[in-house]
Design a protein around this motif. Structure first.
Motif, mmCIF file in Angstrom:
data_model
loop_
_atom_site.group_PDB
_atom_site.id
_atom_site.type_symbol
_atom_site.label_atom_id
_atom_site.label_comp_id
_atom_site.label_asym_id
_atom_site.label_seq_id
_atom_site.Cartn_x
_atom_site.Cartn_y
_atom_site.Cartn_z
ATOM 1 N N ILE A 1 2.359 4.982 2.224
ATOM 2 C CA ILE A 1 1.075 4.470 1.733
ATOM 3 C C ILE A 1 1.308 3.314 0.763
ATOM 4 O O ILE A 1 0.658 2.272 0.854
ATOM 5 N N GLY A 2 2.243 3.504 -0.147
ATOM 6 C CA GLY A 2 2.571 2.417 -1.072
ATOM 7 C C GLY A 2 3.045 1.181 -0.331
ATOM 8 O O GLY A 2 2.690 0.051 -0.665
ATOM 9 N N GLY A 3 3.836 1.392 0.712
ATOM 10 C CA GLY A 3 4.351 0.287 1.516
ATOM 11 C C GLY A 3 3.255 -0.484 2.224
ATOM 12 O O GLY A 3 3.377 -1.697 2.420
ATOM 13 N N LEU A 4 2.175 0.200 2.607
ATOM 14 C CA LEU A 4 1.044 -0.488 3.236
ATOM 15 C C LEU A 4 0.466 -1.556 2.316
ATOM 16 O O LEU A 4 0.020 -2.604 2.767
ATOM 17 N N PHE A 5 0.472 -1.264 1.031
ATOM 18 C CA PHE A 5 -0.082 -2.206 0.065
ATOM 19 C C PHE A 5 0.921 -3.280 -0.347
ATOM 20 O O PHE A 5 0.545 -4.278 -0.932
ATOM 21 N N THR A 6 2.185 -3.033 -0.057
ATOM 22 C CA THR A 6 3.184 -4.052 -0.359
ATOM 23 C C THR A 6 3.019 -5.217 0.601
ATOM 24 O O THR A 6 3.071 -6.368 0.206
ATOM 25 N N GLY A 7 2.773 -4.878 1.878
ATOM 26 C CA GLY A 7 2.553 -5.909 2.893
ATOM 27 C C GLY A 7 3.639 -6.960 2.852
ATOM 28 O O GLY A 7 4.824 -6.659 2.910
ATOM 29 N N THR A 8 3.214 -8.173 2.678
ATOM 30 C CA THR A 8 4.168 -9.280 2.602
ATOM 31 C C THR A 8 4.502 -9.616 1.150
ATOM 32 O O THR A 8 5.023 -10.700 0.874
#
Length: 152
Positions: free
Chosen positions: A18-25
């Protein structure tokens, strides 16, 4: 024991996902690439390897801790708060590009993981070693966030 490990692996990696989804690019963004970063910033691949190791170790830590703790409500509260802070840092830092709020989140997470270590050390003794990678990495990550906050 295996069911507890698997349960905590799912919960831990869900937080990372989930955190990675918000990291994106965020890591490859111009904003992040143009920041002055700490000289001790590890190479990019280190973060994935570190977090994978940390979450596996933390799953074992929680699996050992769960049956040993009387106050399950407190343990669930501490774990949940840790989970939320873990998820929250990525969008705060990378998506909203807010190192000040990021340092508040990651410092809170670091303190909370330290609370786990010290509060439950007498219960787990040598098995407390499983939370050390998490605490040590958070200390490093907090210093990286602090450097970015101070020098940018």
């Amino acid at each position: 024991m295996a069911i507890r490990v698997i349960t905590f692996l799912i919960l831990n990696f869900a937080a990372l996902g989930i955190g990675g989804l918000f990291t994106g690019t965020g890591v490859t963004s111009d904003w992040y690439n143009n920041l002055s970063k700490a000289p001790w910033t590890p190479p990019g691949w280190t973060f994935g390897a570190a977090w994978t190791t940390i979450m596996v170790c933390f799953a074992f830590y929680m699996a050992y801790l769960w049956p040993s703790v009387q106050n399950k409500k407190l343990l669930v509260s501490l774990f949940s708060f840790q989970w939320i802070l873990n998820v929250l840092w990525n969008p705060v830092f990378f998506y909203f590009q807010n190192p000040l709020l990021g340092i508040i989140v990651i410092s809170s997470l670091t303190i909370l993981v330290g609370v786990f270590l010290f509060k439950y050390y007498s219960t787990l003794k040598s098995q407390s070693v499983f939370i050390l990678p998490y605490l040590l990495w958070l200390i490093i990550a907090t210093s990286l966030n602090a450097y970015i906050l101070i020098y940018n």
